[in-house]
Design a protein around this motif. Structure first.
Motif, PDB file in Angstrom:
ATOM      1  N   VAL A 172      80.917   4.993  66.080  1.00 35.55           N
ATOM      2  CA  VAL A 172      81.091   6.552  65.543  1.00 35.55           C
ATOM      3  C   VAL A 172      79.678   7.181  65.835  1.00 35.55           C
ATOM      4  CG1 VAL A 172      81.596   8.185  63.548  1.00 35.55           C
ATOM      5  CG2 VAL A 172      82.844   5.879  63.969  1.00 35.55           C
ATOM      6  N   TYR A 173      79.570   8.209  66.420  1.00 35.99           N
ATOM      7  CA  TYR A 173      78.750   8.780  66.936  1.00 35.99           C
ATOM      8  C   TYR A 173      77.968  10.070  65.935  1.00 35.99           C
ATOM      9  CZ  TYR A 173      75.596  12.100  69.511  1.00 35.99           C
ATOM     10  OH  TYR A 173      74.590  13.027  69.964  1.00 35.99           O
ATOM     11  N   HIS A 174      76.559  10.115  65.583  1.00 30.94           N
ATOM     12  CA  HIS A 174      75.986  10.831  64.967  1.00 30.94           C
ATOM     13  C   HIS A 174      74.922  11.400  65.653  1.00 30.94           C
ATOM     14  CE1 HIS A 174      78.085   8.044  61.930  1.00 30.94           C
ATOM     15  NE2 HIS A 174      77.890   9.037  60.946  1.00 30.94           N
ATOM     16  N   ASP A 175      74.341  12.603  65.323  1.00 34.04           N
ATOM     17  CA  ASP A 175      72.943  13.155  65.883  1.00 34.04           C
ATOM     18  C   ASP A 175      72.697  14.231  64.846  1.00 34.04           C
ATOM     19  OD1 ASP A 175      73.119  16.044  66.794  1.00 34.04           O
ATOM     20  OD2 ASP A 175      74.902  15.044  67.916  1.00 34.04           O
ATOM     21  N   ASN A 176      71.288  14.341  64.726  1.00 38.48           N
ATOM     22  CA  ASN A 176      70.807  15.302  63.762  1.00 38.48           C
ATOM     23  C   ASN A 176      70.080  16.484  64.603  1.00 38.48           C
ATOM     24  OD1 ASN A 176      68.688  13.767  64.431  1.00 38.48           O
ATOM     25  ND2 ASN A 176      67.642  14.111  62.396  1.00 38.48           N
ATOM     26  N   GLU A 177      70.461  16.790  65.642  1.00 42.09           N
ATOM     27  CA  GLU A 177      69.870  17.673  66.566  1.00 42.09           C
ATOM     28  C   GLU A 177      69.877  19.258  65.821  1.00 42.09           C
ATOM     29  OE1 GLU A 177      69.670  19.486  71.083  1.00 42.09           O
ATOM     30  OE2 GLU A 177      71.195  18.142  70.621  1.00 42.09           O
ATOM     31  N   ASP A 178      69.251  20.059  65.918  1.00 40.00           N
ATOM     32  CA  ASP A 178      69.157  21.390  65.286  1.00 40.00           C
ATOM     33  C   ASP A 178      69.399  21.515  63.836  1.00 40.00           C
ATOM     34  OD1 ASP A 178      68.648  22.664  67.716  1.00 40.00           O
ATOM     35  OD2 ASP A 178      70.920  22.434  68.265  1.00 40.00           O
ATOM     36  N   SER A 179      69.060  20.358  63.304  1.00 42.39           N
ATOM     37  CA  SER A 179      69.053  20.231  61.692  1.00 42.39           C
ATOM     38  C   SER A 179      67.997  20.888  61.260  1.00 42.39           C
ATOM     39  CB  SER A 179      69.355  18.928  61.294  1.00 42.39           C
ATOM     40  OG  SER A 179      68.254  18.101  61.375  1.00 42.39           O
ATOM     41  N   ASP A 180      68.095  21.324  59.745  1.00 37.79           N
ATOM     42  CA  ASP A 180      66.795  21.848  59.092  1.00 37.79           C
ATOM     43  C   ASP A 180      65.674  20.826  58.949  1.00 37.79           C
ATOM     44  OD1 ASP A 180      68.031  24.285  58.621  1.00 37.79           O
ATOM     45  OD2 ASP A 180      68.686  23.838  56.546  1.00 37.79           O
ATOM     46  N   SER A 181      65.892  19.746  58.918  1.00 38.11           N
ATOM     47  CA  SER A 181      64.752  18.723  58.738  1.00 38.11           C
ATOM     48  C   SER A 181      64.245  18.311  60.046  1.00 38.11           C
ATOM     49  CB  SER A 181      65.502  17.214  58.034  1.00 38.11           C
ATOM     50  OG  SER A 181      66.699  16.829  58.708  1.00 38.11           O
ATOM     51  N   GLN A 182      65.119  18.393  61.069  1.00 35.65           N
ATOM     52  CA  GLN A 182      64.286  18.362  62.357  1.00 35.65           C
ATOM     53  C   GLN A 182      63.192  19.480  62.589  1.00 35.65           C
ATOM     54  OE1 GLN A 182      66.576  19.419  65.713  1.00 35.65           O
ATOM     55  NE2 GLN A 182      65.329  18.255  67.236  1.00 35.65           N
ATOM     56  N   ASP A 183      63.782  20.628  62.247  1.00 37.81           N
ATOM     57  CA  ASP A 183      63.063  21.825  62.536  1.00 37.81           C
ATOM     58  C   ASP A 183      61.789  21.841  61.925  1.00 37.81           C
ATOM     59  OD1 ASP A 183      64.951  22.690  64.278  1.00 37.81           O
ATOM     60  OD2 ASP A 183      65.740  24.144  62.832  1.00 37.81           O
ATOM     61  N   GLU A 184      61.675  21.148  60.482  1.00 38.18           N
ATOM     62  CA  GLU A 184      60.722  21.275  59.829  1.00 38.18           C
ATOM     63  C   GLU A 184      59.547  20.268  60.367  1.00 38.18           C
ATOM     64  OE1 GLU A 184      61.690  19.592  56.036  1.00 38.18           O
ATOM     65  OE2 GLU A 184      63.171  20.931  55.693  1.00 38.18           O
ATOM     66  N   LEU A 185      59.879  19.283  61.338  1.00 40.36           N
ATOM     67  CA  LEU A 185      58.851  18.542  61.957  1.00 40.36           C
ATOM     68  C   LEU A 185      58.513  18.631  63.255  1.00 40.36           C
ATOM     69  CD1 LEU A 185      60.343  15.114  60.414  1.00 40.36           C
ATOM     70  CD2 LEU A 185      58.408  16.343  59.408  1.00 40.36           C
ATOM     71  N   ARG A 231      66.725  14.144  51.100  1.00 40.71           N
ATOM     72  CA  ARG A 231      67.177  15.415  50.857  1.00 40.71           C
ATOM     73  C   ARG A 231      67.967  15.793  52.165  1.00 40.71           C
ATOM     74  NH1 ARG A 231      65.279  19.863  52.860  1.00 40.71           N
ATOM     75  NH2 ARG A 231      63.414  19.059  53.306  1.00 40.71           N
ATOM     76  N   SER A 232      67.742  15.079  53.552  1.00 40.11           N
ATOM     77  CA  SER A 232      68.447  15.624  54.579  1.00 40.11           C
ATOM     78  C   SER A 232      69.642  15.102  54.707  1.00 40.11           C
ATOM     79  CB  SER A 232      67.679  15.351  55.709  1.00 40.11           C
ATOM     80  OG  SER A 232      67.141  13.868  55.738  1.00 40.11           O
ATOM     81  N   SER A 233      70.182  14.240  53.730  1.00 45.87           N
ATOM     82  CA  SER A 233      71.396  13.445  53.797  1.00 45.87           C
ATOM     83  C   SER A 233      72.074  13.657  52.458  1.00 45.87           C
ATOM     84  CB  SER A 233      71.223  11.900  54.000  1.00 45.87           C
ATOM     85  OG  SER A 233      70.673  11.645  55.263  1.00 45.87           O
ATOM     86  N   ARG A 234      71.671  14.398  51.532  1.00 44.11           N
ATOM     87  CA  ARG A 234      72.316  14.839  49.984  1.00 44.11           C
ATOM     88  C   ARG A 234      72.485  16.200  50.063  1.00 44.11           C
ATOM     89  NH1 ARG A 234      71.761  10.072  51.292  1.00 44.11           N
ATOM     90  NH2 ARG A 234      71.561   8.295  49.855  1.00 44.11           N
ATOM     91  N   CYS A 248      76.468  15.475  56.115  1.00 45.37           N
ATOM     92  CA  CYS A 248      75.289  14.649  55.327  1.00 45.37           C
ATOM     93  C   CYS A 248      75.339  13.350  55.834  1.00 45.37           C
ATOM     94  CB  CYS A 248      75.667  14.744  53.882  1.00 45.37           C
ATOM     95  SG  CYS A 248      75.660  16.203  53.004  1.00 45.37           S
ATOM     96  N   GLU A 249      76.208  12.771  56.323  1.00 46.60           N
ATOM     97  CA  GLU A 249      76.343  11.445  56.959  1.00 46.60           C
ATOM     98  C   GLU A 249      75.404  11.416  58.326  1.00 46.60           C
ATOM     99  OE1 GLU A 249      80.665   9.871  55.575  1.00 46.60           O
ATOM    100  OE2 GLU A 249      80.471  10.505  57.432  1.00 46.60           O
ATOM    101  N   ALA A 250      75.139  12.521  58.819  1.00 49.46           N
ATOM    102  CA  ALA A 250      74.367  12.787  60.475  1.00 49.46           C
ATOM    103  C   ALA A 250      73.178  13.269  59.812  1.00 49.46           C
ATOM    104  CB  ALA A 250      75.153  13.518  61.114  1.00 49.46           C
ATOM    105  N   ALA A 251      72.760  13.250  58.502  1.00 48.38           N
ATOM    106  CA  ALA A 251      71.277  13.868  58.266  1.00 48.38           C
ATOM    107  C   ALA A 251      71.100  15.306  58.561  1.00 48.38           C
ATOM    108  CB  ALA A 251      70.292  12.943  59.073  1.00 48.38           C
ATOM    109  N   LYS A 252      72.344  16.141  58.168  1.00 46.03           N
ATOM    110  CA  LYS A 252      72.366  17.404  58.443  1.00 46.03           C
ATOM    111  C   LYS A 252      72.661  18.102  57.324  1.00 46.03           C
ATOM    112  CE  LYS A 252      73.474  17.610  63.453  1.00 46.03           C
ATOM    113  NZ  LYS A 252      74.430  18.174  64.364  1.00 46.03           N
TER     114      LYS A 252
END
Length: 529
Positions: free
Chosen positions: A62-75, A309-312, A524-528
């Motif tokens: 099962v595929y996940h990605d966190n592209e364009d998430s807030d937590s990615q943008d922070e870093l 936080r990125s997953s909750r 949330c399962e995808a850190a988004k």
């Protein structure tokens, strides 16, 4: 301030909390699998623009990605990040292609744009491939990569695994894998609560574990019911025996006193019934003021922290300044506990994902709840620096006891009000369904709004008609009402039934509600989150 929050968590809870604590061994028909990205360090490459790392992860295919998430943008722009991104998925052990082995694949990518013409796939593996491609062995919970023939065993679950690539564009990747008992199963749930929710140093804390059936009724007599407590929440694992364990009971209570020096503690509840074992997740709790040296505004106080936080879903409770003397007011502390138990854990769709909620207290009472009665104007008093200092939170819940007042949600400001009334236990669940879950009211006096993805109300009959079969209904289920807006009257449509509906009269969650919940939790399962 988001960086400050993470520094605070490390300082107060210790780095081990961000790793999370070890659950009792996973041996269930269904396990929750987590992939946690601890660190990504650029070793070579990245010549076009600043690095903007994200991950692509496959858990049992099962595929996940966190592209364009807030937590990615922070870093963004940082060549050496410690993101604590957690990807997760429940896995039915019976469906595994190789019994006892859960396949895991991890890739590291860089999101490039503009003149860089697309992203880059960094090499993060010492093998000929550019990615980790291994598995979790459930027998003992260990991590393996069969491509690394010299040493296919990489370590145990919850152990940091460090690997580096060898290509021209390469990174060093640190990650952890885990397979733990789930927080719920079909027809079986566990509720795990503590009081007081914000204990003072030396104050006794009572934990209650309750076995519940699929409708959250206490009909289950458990084969085994346990309460686990770790008085040093920064420990990396839990060893030994539960603090309390009983056979053949439906509820279990334990009272203890946490460490007086104001260190946090962690607790969880475990249920075994007819071959299925559940674990509530670890709830980490601050004791007293965790940051006495911080100036105003202080960071929020974690009263039930389950993970990154990125997953909750992060909910911050606010003491209405006209109702309570402050966040340490005993009435407010008791009202928060009642709201969590009766409203959040009183809705099946929230309790079954209790491992995806973090609860916090705002350490001041500068906010207040407005009354939406009459003019229907929702205009809450925002806490000082709410957007600047607490922008990481999904929502704030302003608690009050003013019964004639109508509650409402200001979605743009991520805040809602909640009347604390034992006779109306679903108010917080309803308002949380507005923000952050994005569900609309379904009655004329409420606030109707459109939703692009998985709506529960529609602006015309045709949209309701088209969506009804996807909710296992016919178009005959569509009903409408007229709503007055500042721009004029408008008809709204829904196929959700009434009464006994969460967004109509604070009843149970219906098909459109459940669909939207599932969509947000999958993010949330995808850190988004």
């Amino acid at each position: 301030m988001r960086t400050l929050l993470r520094v605070f968590l490390v300082a107060v809870f210790g780095a081990g909390l961000l790793t999370l604590l070890q659950s009792p061994a996973a041996a269930d028909p269904i396990v929750t699998v987590t992939v946690t990205i601890k660190r990504i360090t650029l070793l070579a490459g990245g010549d076009c623009g600043d690095p903007d790392f994200y991950n692509r992860v496959w858990i049992n295919g099962v595929y996940h990605d966190n592209e364009d998430s807030d937590s990615q943008d922070e870093l963004e722009g940082n060549p050496d990040i410690a993101p604590d991104w957690e990807f997760s998925k429940p896995v039915d052990v019976a469906t595994l292609a190789t019994p006892g082995r859960i396949p895991i694949k991890i890739e590291v990518h860089d999101e490039d744009g503009g003149l860089c013409f697309g992203g880059e796939h960094y090499d993060s593996s010492p093998t000929a491939d550019r990615f980790f491609d291994g598995y979790i062995d459930l027998a003992g919970c260990s991590v393996h990569d069969p491509r690394q023939t010299g040493q296919p065993y990489l370590g145990g679950c919850r152990t940091p695994i460090v690997q580096a690539g060898t290509a021209d564009e390469r990174v060093r990747l640190t990650f952890e894998l885990d397979a733990r008992e789930p927080a719920s199963a079909p027809g079986l749930n566990i509720r795990c609560t503590h009081t007081p929710v914000w204990p003072k140093p030396g104050e006794p804390v009572t934990i209650v574990a309750t076995a519940l059936d699929g409708e959250l009724q206490p009909t289950i007599v458990a084969d085994e019911l346990e309460i686990w407590v770790n008085l040093q929440a920064n420990a990396a694992s839990l060893a030994g025996e539960p603090l309390q364990s009983r056979h053949g009971v439906g509820t279990l209570t334990e009272t203890f006193t946490p460490r007086a020096e104001m260190a946090p503690f962690a607790y969880g509840c475990r249920l075994a019934e007819n071959g299925v074992t559940l674990f509530s997740s670890w709830h980490t709790v601050a004791v007293g003021d965790p940051f006495p040296n911080f100036s105003f505004p202080k960071p929020a106080v974690p009263i039930s922290y389950t993970g990154p936080r990125s997953s909750r879903i992060d909910i911050v409770f606010v003491a209405d300044r006209d109702e309570y003397t402050g966040p340490s007011d005993p009435r407010f502390v008791a009202d928060v506990a009642a709201t969590i138990e009766r409203s959040y854990w009183g809705l099946k769709e929230y309790l079954t994902r209790q491992d995806m909620f973090n609860f916090w207290l705002l350490p001041d009472n500068t906010g207040y709840a407005s009354d939406a009665t009459g003019d229907k104007d929702c205009d809450h008093g925002l806490p000082v620096l709410w957007d600047d200092a607490f922008g990481w939170a999904e929502a704030a819940a302003i608690l009050h006891r003013r019964a004639p007042q109508q509650d409402c949600a200001q979605r743009a400001d991520r805040i809602f009000s909640v009347l604390v009334d034992p006779g109306k236990p679903r108010i917080a669940a309803h308002e949380t369904a507005h923000q952050p879950f994005g569900l609309s009211d379904e009655y004329p006096e409420g606030g109707a709004f459109p939703q692009d993805v998985y709506p529960n109300v529609y602006e015309d009959y045709e949209a309701c008609e088209d969506d009804a079969p996807l909710l296992q209904r016919t178009a005959a289920a569509c009903r409408s009402w007229e709503k007055e807006h500042w721009y004029g009257d408008q008809d709204w449509w829904t196929s959700e039934p009434m009464p006994d509906d969460l967004m109509f009269d604070n009843g149970r969650a219906r098909e459109a509600d459940i669909r939207r919940f599932k969509y947000v939790f999958e993010g949330c399962e995808a850190a988004k989150c």
